[in-house]
Every structure is written in C-alpha cells, then in structure tokens.
Design a protein around this motif. Structure first.
Motif, PDB file in Angstrom:
ATOM      1  N   MET A   1      51.250  46.101  33.331  1.00 19.88           N
ATOM      2  CA  MET A   1      51.726  44.763  32.992  1.00 19.88           C
ATOM      3  C   MET A   1      50.618  43.898  32.416  1.00 19.88           C
ATOM      4  O   MET A   1      50.828  43.079  31.536  1.00 19.88           O
ATOM      5  CB  MET A   1      52.307  44.090  34.245  1.00 19.88           C
ATOM      6  N   ASP A   2      49.390  44.086  32.892  1.00 21.53           N
ATOM      7  CA  ASP A   2      48.331  43.199  32.460  1.00 21.53           C
ATOM      8  C   ASP A   2      46.989  43.905  32.561  1.00 21.53           C
ATOM      9  O   ASP A   2      46.848  44.917  33.242  1.00 21.53           O
ATOM     10  CB  ASP A   2      48.317  41.941  33.333  1.00 21.53           C
ATOM     11  N   GLU A   3      45.985  43.338  31.888  1.00 20.67           N
ATOM     12  CA  GLU A   3      44.636  43.883  31.926  1.00 20.67           C
ATOM     13  C   GLU A   3      43.657  42.761  32.254  1.00 20.67           C
ATOM     14  O   GLU A   3      43.807  41.631  31.783  1.00 20.67           O
ATOM     15  CB  GLU A   3      44.258  44.500  30.577  1.00 20.67           C
ATOM     16  N   PHE A   4      42.653  43.087  33.067  1.00 23.74           N
ATOM     17  CA  PHE A   4      41.680  42.101  33.490  1.00 23.74           C
ATOM     18  C   PHE A   4      40.264  42.631  33.309  1.00 23.74           C
ATOM     19  O   PHE A   4      40.040  43.841  33.237  1.00 23.74           O
ATOM     20  CB  PHE A   4      41.894  41.721  34.963  1.00 23.74           C
ATOM     21  N   ILE A   5      39.306  41.708  33.271  1.00 23.67           N
ATOM     22  CA  ILE A   5      37.883  42.052  33.202  1.00 23.67           C
ATOM     23  C   ILE A   5      37.229  41.544  34.488  1.00 23.67           C
ATOM     24  O   ILE A   5      37.547  40.441  34.954  1.00 23.67           O
ATOM     25  CB  ILE A   5      37.234  41.361  31.990  1.00 23.67           C
ATOM     26  N   VAL A   6      36.329  42.338  35.055  1.00 27.66           N
ATOM     27  CA  VAL A   6      35.590  41.886  36.234  1.00 27.66           C
ATOM     28  C   VAL A   6      34.532  40.884  35.786  1.00 27.66           C
ATOM     29  O   VAL A   6      33.613  41.226  35.048  1.00 27.66           O
ATOM     30  CB  VAL A   6      34.933  43.074  36.969  1.00 27.66           C
ATOM     31  N   GLU A   7      34.678  39.650  36.252  1.00 26.46           N
ATOM     32  CA  GLU A   7      33.757  38.593  35.855  1.00 26.46           C
ATOM     33  C   GLU A   7      32.572  38.477  36.813  1.00 26.46           C
ATOM     34  O   GLU A   7      31.498  38.009  36.452  1.00 26.46           O
ATOM     35  CB  GLU A   7      34.505  37.260  35.804  1.00 26.46           C
ATOM     36  N   GLY A   8      32.765  38.910  38.040  1.00 22.74           N
ATOM     37  CA  GLY A   8      31.680  38.833  39.021  1.00 22.74           C
ATOM     38  C   GLY A   8      32.119  39.430  40.343  1.00 22.74           C
ATOM     39  O   GLY A   8      33.307  39.665  40.577  1.00 22.74           O
ATOM     40  N   ILE A   9      31.162  39.690  41.217  1.00 24.06           N
ATOM     41  CA  ILE A   9      31.446  40.250  42.537  1.00 24.06           C
ATOM     42  C   ILE A   9      30.747  39.384  43.579  1.00 24.06           C
ATOM     43  O   ILE A   9      29.561  39.085  43.457  1.00 24.06           O
ATOM     44  CB  ILE A   9      30.942  41.707  42.648  1.00 24.06           C
ATOM     45  N   PRO A  25      33.267  43.403  49.295  1.00 22.14           N
ATOM     46  CA  PRO A  25      33.119  42.770  47.975  1.00 22.14           C
ATOM     47  C   PRO A  25      34.437  42.134  47.524  1.00 22.14           C
ATOM     48  O   PRO A  25      35.505  42.692  47.716  1.00 22.14           O
ATOM     49  CB  PRO A  25      32.721  43.933  47.064  1.00 22.14           C
ATOM     50  N   MET A  26      34.348  40.951  46.940  1.00 19.18           N
ATOM     51  CA  MET A  26      35.496  40.263  46.362  1.00 19.18           C
ATOM     52  C   MET A  26      35.292  40.211  44.846  1.00 19.18           C
ATOM     53  O   MET A  26      34.282  39.671  44.372  1.00 19.18           O
ATOM     54  CB  MET A  26      35.630  38.852  46.934  1.00 19.18           C
ATOM     55  N   PHE A  27      36.218  40.790  44.113  1.00 20.78           N
ATOM     56  CA  PHE A  27      36.084  40.895  42.663  1.00 20.78           C
ATOM     57  C   PHE A  27      36.764  39.707  41.988  1.00 20.78           C
ATOM     58  O   PHE A  27      37.954  39.459  42.192  1.00 20.78           O
ATOM     59  CB  PHE A  27      36.699  42.202  42.159  1.00 20.78           C
ATOM     60  N   LYS A  28      36.008  38.969  41.190  1.00 20.53           N
ATOM     61  CA  LYS A  28      36.559  37.865  40.406  1.00 20.53           C
ATOM     62  C   LYS A  28      37.037  38.424  39.068  1.00 20.53           C
ATOM     63  O   LYS A  28      36.279  39.103  38.378  1.00 20.53           O
ATOM     64  CB  LYS A  28      35.507  36.782  40.185  1.00 20.53           C
TER      65      LYS A  28
END
Length: 205
Positions: A1-9, A25-28
């Motif tokens: 449905m969608d695509e995302f980029i990891v901006e930070g951890i 770890p929490m992925f932004k």
C-alpha cells in the motif's frame, strides 16, 4: 500500500517485568515521496515560499473498505482515498499541494497531486454542471502557482458528454470509477492504470 524511508532510529526506555528497563529501537519513518523523486521533482519550478507538498492522510489510505464506508469522511474524501489507493497500486504515490497564497490567510490545499505525471486533480462527487465548473475554476486558481500542470476532474460517475466537452475545452480530463477499475475521457492517463472510456459523441452545431 505504501513505501517509507527510515529517517532515524531512537531508543525508547520501556520498563520490564523484572523492574529493569529495555531500550528497543524506534524507527522514525517518512513517506518515500517526500524524500526522493523522479519525474515532476515536486514541481521544482514553483516558488518554495508559496508551494509545498503534503502526504494524504495515511490512516485513511490504510483502512479497509468496510471501515472506509463506515467512516465519517465526506463522500468526496472517500472518493479521493479510493482513487489514491488505485494509483498507489500502480506505483504512483499521491500528495496534496499546499499553497500559501496570501499572508495571514489559511493556505489552499488541492485534492490530489500525482508528481510522477505532473497531474493536478480536483474531486467532486456528483457529475453536475455546478460541480464540474467549480472543479475547473478551483484548478484555474491553483494553476497560477504551478507551472502548467496536467489537469483532471475526479467524479463518482461518468458525466454527460456535454460536461466532458466542457472539461476538455479547459484542458482537463475527466476520471470516474467503473466496476473493477477507473476510466477517463482521454487516453493519456493509461500509464496510471486508467482506461479510456467511451468516446464523447460530438454534437452538431
């Protein structure tokens, strides 16, 4: 449905049952279309102080059809969500254009922007003359801040031929749903997975 980029951890402190703490770890994440682009490059020729781009609300995009039918969203918004889902399935992320047109006034937001096709879409539900004229006028207003985008009016069903002719006279296509897909009044939207519907019968003058 969608695509995302990891901006930070980041690490989040969470208490465990033994009285200690864990630090998972929490992925932004950011939607991929706000990070990397190809074709329209997010209307690169626009004034960045006036024009910016915003993802369409993800909670609406990711809910199932039953939840969408029961949601309090306006019929126009539901139409937008369903069409954007179609575009995403064909690899075309969707956004909204935010236009800060006048100081100290609320910005304008378009219904849909398809950057890969440099396409501006305004949605209405009923295929009435009033709605088609309103959609065309709204796009005229938005287009003052964009560099000659392609244009289309999104409707719940096919309008009469005369209104399709009106849209074509203002350099806009018309898009509407069919049973299992989406149709348009012209052929150049086929690269978005939208088939051309029945041709408009020209009226004698």
């Amino acid at each position: 449905m969608d695509e995302f980029i990891v901006e930070g951890i980041e690490e989040e402190e969470i208490p465990t049952e033994d009285g200690k703490f864990a630090y998972p770890p929490m992925f932004k994440m950011r939607p991929v279309e706000t990070v990397a682009h190809i074709p329209g490059q997010l209307a690169a020729v626009c004034d960045r102080q006036i024009v910016s781009f915003r993802p369409i609300e993800r909670s609406d995009m990711l809910c199932n059809d039953a939840d969408l039918d029961a949601s309090p969203l306006r019929p126009e918004n539901k139409l937008v969500v369903r069409f954007c889902r179609h575009l995403h399935r064909h690899g075309h992320p969707t956004l909204r254009v935010q236009i800060r047109h006048t100081p100290d006034h609320a910005p304008m937001f378009t219904d849909i922007w398809v950057d890969s096709a440099y396409l501006l879409i305004e949605a209405k539900v009923e295929p009435t003359r009033e709605n088609v004229r309103m959609a065309l006028s709204q796009m005229d207003d938005y287009q003052r801040f964009l560099e000659n985008p392609k244009r289309a009016v999104l409707l719940q069903k096919r309008p009469p031929d005369e209104l399709i002719e009106l849209a074509h006279s203002r350099h806009a296509a018309v898009i509407w749903p069919s049973r299992d897909s989406w149709l348009s009044s012209i052929g150049w939207l086929e690269n978005l997975g939208i088939r051309q519907g029945l041709s408009v019968r020209k009226r004698s003058r």
